[in-house]
Design a protein around this motif. Structure first.
Motif, short mmCIF file in Angstrom:
data_model
loop_
_atom_site.label_atom_id
_atom_site.label_comp_id
_atom_site.label_asym_id
_atom_site.label_seq_id
_atom_site.Cartn_x
_atom_site.Cartn_y
_atom_site.Cartn_z
N LYS A 107 0.75 -1.20 0.11
CA LYS A 107 0.03 -0.13 0.10
C LYS A 107 0.87 1.30 0.05
O LYS A 107 0.49 2.47 -0.71
CB LYS A 107 -0.80 0.05 1.34
CG LYS A 107 -2.19 -0.97 1.05
CD LYS A 107 -2.85 -1.16 2.31
CE LYS A 107 -3.12 0.28 3.09
NZ LYS A 107 -4.13 -0.08 4.28
N SER A 108 1.67 1.16 0.95
CA SER A 108 2.99 2.46 0.99
C SER A 108 3.61 2.55 -0.49
O SER A 108 3.85 3.72 -0.90
CB SER A 108 3.89 2.16 1.98
OG SER A 108 3.12 1.96 3.18
N GLU A 109 3.92 1.33 -1.05
CA GLU A 109 4.60 1.54 -2.44
C GLU A 109 3.53 2.14 -3.48
O GLU A 109 3.96 3.10 -4.16
CB GLU A 109 4.96 0.43 -3.03
CG GLU A 109 6.05 -0.38 -2.09
CD GLU A 109 6.43 -1.78 -2.32
OE1 GLU A 109 5.75 -2.25 -3.29
OE2 GLU A 109 7.46 -2.41 -1.76
N ALA A 110 2.32 1.79 -3.36
CA ALA A 110 1.33 2.30 -4.25
C ALA A 110 1.00 4.02 -4.18
O ALA A 110 0.88 4.52 -5.05
CB ALA A 110 0.10 1.46 -4.20
N LEU A 111 0.97 3.94 -3.02
CA LEU A 111 0.60 5.47 -2.60
C LEU A 111 1.91 6.50 -3.10
O LEU A 111 1.79 7.37 -3.59
CB LEU A 111 0.54 5.58 -1.19
CG LEU A 111 0.44 7.14 -0.57
CD1 LEU A 111 -0.80 7.66 -1.27
CD2 LEU A 111 0.28 7.12 0.88
#
Length: 117
Positions: A107-111
């Motif tokens: 999720k952090s990478e996608a954000l």
């Protein structure tokens, strides 16, 4: 008599020693299982926003079954693995913790990717 007591004591401790548990062959490897759980969680998130714009009756075939295919497993293997780990609460708790960490990293990478564009 003393030798008999010593023998029985040794026998008792040897018999109480836990043997290494044999994992059934249809159970997915722990690391792969963590990846499958992560992919299923991400697929469920995608399903909730229906990123592929799929009609409701096709959700399972598009979102869930592709997880099995992508990880080269069958639904039966997944079900067997879930059944196996459901009887081992501490192990499944650690597996879920690892899975949660991977989902959060994803999720952090996608954000970060989203904010770059």
């Amino acid at each position: 008599m003393k030798q008999t007591i010593i023998f029985l004591t040794i026998l008792f401790f040897v018999s109480c020693k836990q043997s290494a548990e044999e994992i059934p062959k249809d159970v997915i490897d722990k690391e792969k299982f963590i990846e499958v759980l992560k992919d299923k969680a991400l697929a469920e998130a995608a399903l909730n926003v229906n990123v592929k714009n799929v009609p409701g009756e096709k959700f399972d075939s598009v979102y869930n079954f592709s997880v099995y295919k992508e990880n080269d497993i069958t639904k039966a293997q997944y079900d067997s693995t879930m059944k196996y780990y459901s009887t081992k609460p501490r192990r499944i708790q650690r597996i879920n913790g690892n899975c949660f960490g991977k989902v959060e990293r994803r999720k952090s990478e996608a954000l970060v990717q989203y904010l770059k564009h």
